[in-house]
Write a protein that holds these residues in place. Sequence first.
Motif, PDB file in Angstrom:
ATOM      1  N   GLU A 190       0.831  -1.199   0.000  1.00 32.02           N
ATOM      2  CA  GLU A 190       0.000   0.000   0.000  1.00 32.02           C
ATOM      3  C   GLU A 190       0.868   1.252   0.000  1.00 32.02           C
ATOM      4  OE1 GLU A 190      -2.694  -0.149   3.277  1.00 32.02           O
ATOM      5  OE2 GLU A 190      -3.444  -2.158   2.777  1.00 32.02           O
ATOM      6  N   ARG A 191       0.439   2.231  -0.787  1.00 29.91           N
ATOM      7  CA  ARG A 191       1.131   3.521  -0.844  1.00 29.91           C
ATOM      8  C   ARG A 191       0.144   4.660  -0.667  1.00 29.91           C
ATOM      9  NH1 ARG A 191       4.492   4.275  -6.266  1.00 29.91           N
ATOM     10  NH2 ARG A 191       4.150   6.443  -5.624  1.00 29.91           N
ATOM     11  N   GLU A 192       0.635   5.697  -0.033  1.00 28.84           N
ATOM     12  CA  GLU A 192      -0.085   6.975  -0.002  1.00 28.84           C
ATOM     13  C   GLU A 192       0.866   8.022  -0.570  1.00 28.84           C
ATOM     14  OE1 GLU A 192      -1.531   7.878   3.873  1.00 28.84           O
ATOM     15  OE2 GLU A 192      -2.810   6.081   4.002  1.00 28.84           O
ATOM     16  N   GLY A 193       0.692   8.306  -1.853  1.00 27.25           N
ATOM     17  CA  GLY A 193       1.575   9.264  -2.500  1.00 27.25           C
ATOM     18  C   GLY A 193       3.001   8.775  -2.542  1.00 27.25           C
ATOM     19  N   ALA A 194       3.894   9.518  -1.915  1.00 25.91           N
ATOM     20  CA  ALA A 194       5.322   9.239  -1.982  1.00 25.91           C
ATOM     21  C   ALA A 194       5.811   8.347  -0.851  1.00 25.91           C
ATOM     22  CB  ALA A 194       6.107  10.548  -1.971  1.00 25.91           C
ATOM     23  N   ARG A 195       4.899   7.635  -0.193  1.00 29.18           N
ATOM     24  CA  ARG A 195       5.316   6.771   0.909  1.00 29.18           C
ATOM     25  C   ARG A 195       4.593   5.432   0.850  1.00 29.18           C
ATOM     26  NH1 ARG A 195       8.401   8.439   4.775  1.00 29.18           N
ATOM     27  NH2 ARG A 195       7.690   6.819   6.207  1.00 29.18           N
ATOM     28  N   VAL A 196       5.355   4.369   1.139  1.00 23.62           N
ATOM     29  CA  VAL A 196       4.749   3.073   1.416  1.00 23.62           C
ATOM     30  C   VAL A 196       4.164   3.111   2.817  1.00 23.62           C
ATOM     31  CG1 VAL A 196       5.263   0.637   1.828  1.00 23.62           C
ATOM     32  CG2 VAL A 196       6.267   1.804  -0.142  1.00 23.62           C
ATOM     33  N   THR A 197       2.952   2.593   2.962  1.00 24.04           N
ATOM     34  CA  THR A 197       2.307   2.630   4.274  1.00 24.04           C
ATOM     35  C   THR A 197       2.104   1.258   4.893  1.00 24.04           C
ATOM     36  OG1 THR A 197       0.141   2.667   3.188  1.00 24.04           O
ATOM     37  CG2 THR A 197       1.121   4.805   3.787  1.00 24.04           C
ATOM     38  N   ALA A 198       2.020   0.209   4.075  1.00 26.45           N
ATOM     39  CA  ALA A 198       1.756  -1.122   4.637  1.00 26.45           C
ATOM     40  C   ALA A 198       2.012  -2.184   3.585  1.00 26.45           C
ATOM     41  CB  ALA A 198       0.314  -1.221   5.133  1.00 26.45           C
ATOM     42  N   VAL A 199       2.194  -3.405   4.068  1.00 25.54           N
ATOM     43  CA  VAL A 199       2.197  -4.576   3.189  1.00 25.54           C
ATOM     44  C   VAL A 199       1.034  -5.470   3.595  1.00 25.54           C
ATOM     45  CG1 VAL A 199       4.700  -4.504   2.826  1.00 25.54           C
ATOM     46  CG2 VAL A 199       3.766  -5.922   4.662  1.00 25.54           C
ATOM     47  N   ARG A 200       0.472  -6.136   2.600  1.00 25.00           N
ATOM     48  CA  ARG A 200      -0.566  -7.129   2.857  1.00 25.00           C
ATOM     49  C   ARG A 200      -0.054  -8.489   2.414  1.00 25.00           C
ATOM     50  NH1 ARG A 200      -5.545  -5.640   4.468  1.00 25.00           N
ATOM     51  NH2 ARG A 200      -6.077  -3.417   4.358  1.00 25.00           N
ATOM     52  N   LEU A 201      -0.261  -9.478   3.254  1.00 22.12           N
ATOM     53  CA  LEU A 201       0.185 -10.827   2.953  1.00 22.12           C
ATOM     54  C   LEU A 201      -0.931 -11.610   2.274  1.00 22.12           C
ATOM     55  CD1 LEU A 201       2.185 -11.689   6.187  1.00 22.12           C
ATOM     56  CD2 LEU A 201       2.838 -10.303   4.204  1.00 22.12           C
ATOM     57  N   PRO A 207      17.379   4.090  -1.350  1.00 23.10           N
ATOM     58  CA  PRO A 207      15.975   4.477  -1.449  1.00 23.10           C
ATOM     59  C   PRO A 207      15.560   4.828  -2.864  1.00 23.10           C
ATOM     60  CG  PRO A 207      17.266   6.305  -0.626  1.00 23.10           C
ATOM     61  CD  PRO A 207      18.213   5.136  -0.721  1.00 23.10           C
ATOM     62  N   HIS A 208      14.277   4.638  -3.123  1.00 19.94           N
ATOM     63  CA  HIS A 208      13.710   5.144  -4.372  1.00 19.94           C
ATOM     64  C   HIS A 208      13.688   6.668  -4.290  1.00 19.94           C
ATOM     65  CE1 HIS A 208      10.724   6.098  -7.472  1.00 19.94           C
ATOM     66  NE2 HIS A 208      11.046   4.930  -8.008  1.00 19.94           N
ATOM     67  N   PRO A 209      14.059   7.381  -5.353  1.00 18.20           N
ATOM     68  CA  PRO A 209      14.163   8.844  -5.261  1.00 18.20           C
ATOM     69  C   PRO A 209      12.844   9.558  -5.029  1.00 18.20           C
ATOM     70  CG  PRO A 209      14.530   8.075  -7.515  1.00 18.20           C
ATOM     71  CD  PRO A 209      14.512   6.866  -6.644  1.00 18.20           C
ATOM     72  N   GLU A 210      11.729   8.915  -5.344  1.00 17.18           N
ATOM     73  CA  GLU A 210      10.421   9.539  -5.125  1.00 17.18           C
ATOM     74  C   GLU A 210       9.657   8.900  -3.971  1.00 17.18           C
ATOM     75  OE1 GLU A 210       8.416   9.394  -8.843  1.00 17.18           O
ATOM     76  OE2 GLU A 210       9.912  10.632  -9.870  1.00 17.18           O
ATOM     77  N   VAL A 211       9.808   7.597  -3.805  1.00 18.37           N
ATOM     78  CA  VAL A 211       9.160   6.886  -2.691  1.00 18.37           C
ATOM     79  C   VAL A 211      10.269   6.582  -1.690  1.00 18.37           C
ATOM     80  CG1 VAL A 211       7.667   4.951  -2.049  1.00 18.37           C
ATOM     81  CG2 VAL A 211       7.537   5.929  -4.355  1.00 18.37           C
ATOM     82  N   GLY A 212      10.580   7.542  -0.856  1.00 21.92           N
ATOM     83  CA  GLY A 212      11.806   7.521  -0.079  1.00 21.92           C
ATOM     84  C   GLY A 212      11.897   6.464   0.997  1.00 21.92           C
ATOM     85  N   ASN A 213      10.761   5.903   1.431  1.00 21.80           N
ATOM     86  CA  ASN A 213      10.841   4.860   2.458  1.00 21.80           C
ATOM     87  C   ASN A 213      10.781   3.457   1.860  1.00 21.80           C
ATOM     88  OD1 ASN A 213       8.085   4.925   1.780  1.00 21.80           O
ATOM     89  ND2 ASN A 213       7.435   4.437   3.875  1.00 21.80           N
ATOM     90  N   PHE A 214      10.918   3.365   0.532  1.00 21.53           N
ATOM     91  CA  PHE A 214      11.065   2.079  -0.152  1.00 21.53           C
ATOM     92  C   PHE A 214      12.540   1.939  -0.504  1.00 21.53           C
ATOM     93  CE2 PHE A 214      11.252  -1.023  -3.454  1.00 21.53           C
ATOM     94  CZ  PHE A 214      10.116  -1.828  -3.362  1.00 21.53           C
TER      95      PHE A 214
END
Length: 396
Positions: free
Chosen positions: A187-198, A334-341
């Motif tokens: 899951e992403r909200e804009g430029a951040r990953v927020t969660a993973v689903r198994l 890090p990914h340059p746009e999704v910085g917490n990935f």
Amino acid sequence: MVEVGGGTADVVIVGGAAVGAAVAYFLKAEMGFPGRVVVVERDPTYARSATTLSAASIRQQFSTLENVRLSLFGVDFIRTLKARFGADADIGFREGGYLILAGTADGAAVLAANHAVQAAEGADTVLYDAAGLAARFPWLATDDLAAGCFGRSGEGWFDAHMLLSLLRTGARAAGAEFLHGTVAAIEREGARVTAVRLADGRRIACGSLVNAAGPQAGDVAALAGLTLGVEPRKRSVFVFRCRDEVPGLPLLVDPSGVYVRPEGEAFICGVSPPEEEDGRAADDDFEPDYALFDEVIWPALATRVPAFEAIRFERAWAGHYDYHTLDQNAVVGPHPEVGNFLFANGFSGHGLQHAPGVGRAVAELIATGGWRTIDLSVFGYERVAAGRPHFEQAVI
């Protein structure tokens, strides 16, 4: 594995083999990271892991400066296992060296350029001409060789299962949690990953996500809407015995690309398939390509080491490389746009030996926000986005 539920984690690591386990180990055991670290691994037996099916070797003979530094860090890590994990820590490291051969003047020039990079970093490698090779390795056929580079120390092979076990045990003892599951959505909200689903429906909210999914890294990146040209490529490994001794055989890499090294009383060998036949492997394809042994490997070995004319084939296995299609070099950071990935991917066959250094580097990025021990910015995703390769010349 420790079974945990969902909830929230400060760091979720997708992939629990050598690289993912090393990130968790350095975060928790050596850096004292206070947050919750959850490692998600789809196969807790590691039966088909790139880590456990590899040739389990380490070398300094690379063309990329940072790869040499990662290998030097890895050797130091191996040599200090007892200090880190206790007096019983042992992965059976055999410091037999690599011998990489060149059959043309152009190949010799590449070896010389690579050797200059290695020597500048303090790697203990030495160049030989054909006469020097014949004197140093009398069992070697040298008539058609132009040069060779040999690692006198700091190169060799070890037990991959034992190294992985130490990393996992050390990480868990320091508080990292290992979860059996398959990441089915990110899951992403804009430029951040927020969660993973198994796949079983569990959801883990996360502050940072580390992609350490090995050959499946490109698929994991796609779950976050990101593009990464890393895919599984099948590599077969063959085991044989030889009637005669080959004293002091290092891990030998022939100009043909065929490699061989001792494995106890036997030998293991392999070669990459022809480029036109080397496509993405099916996720369940672990059938060795026996024709490679009969048609390519054995003839090359018998030509290079005459003792190998009389060998007895024993068995084979196949594993998957996490092959980076852009330049066969790693993607780390890090990914340059999704910085917490964060990426820790695409090692194209040298992920196991570089796992300690990459684990330390990624842990430092998470805990401190920057490179500290080894600057791996050359492996950043920016070159991937720009389609700008940074080739590693010494891919085996």
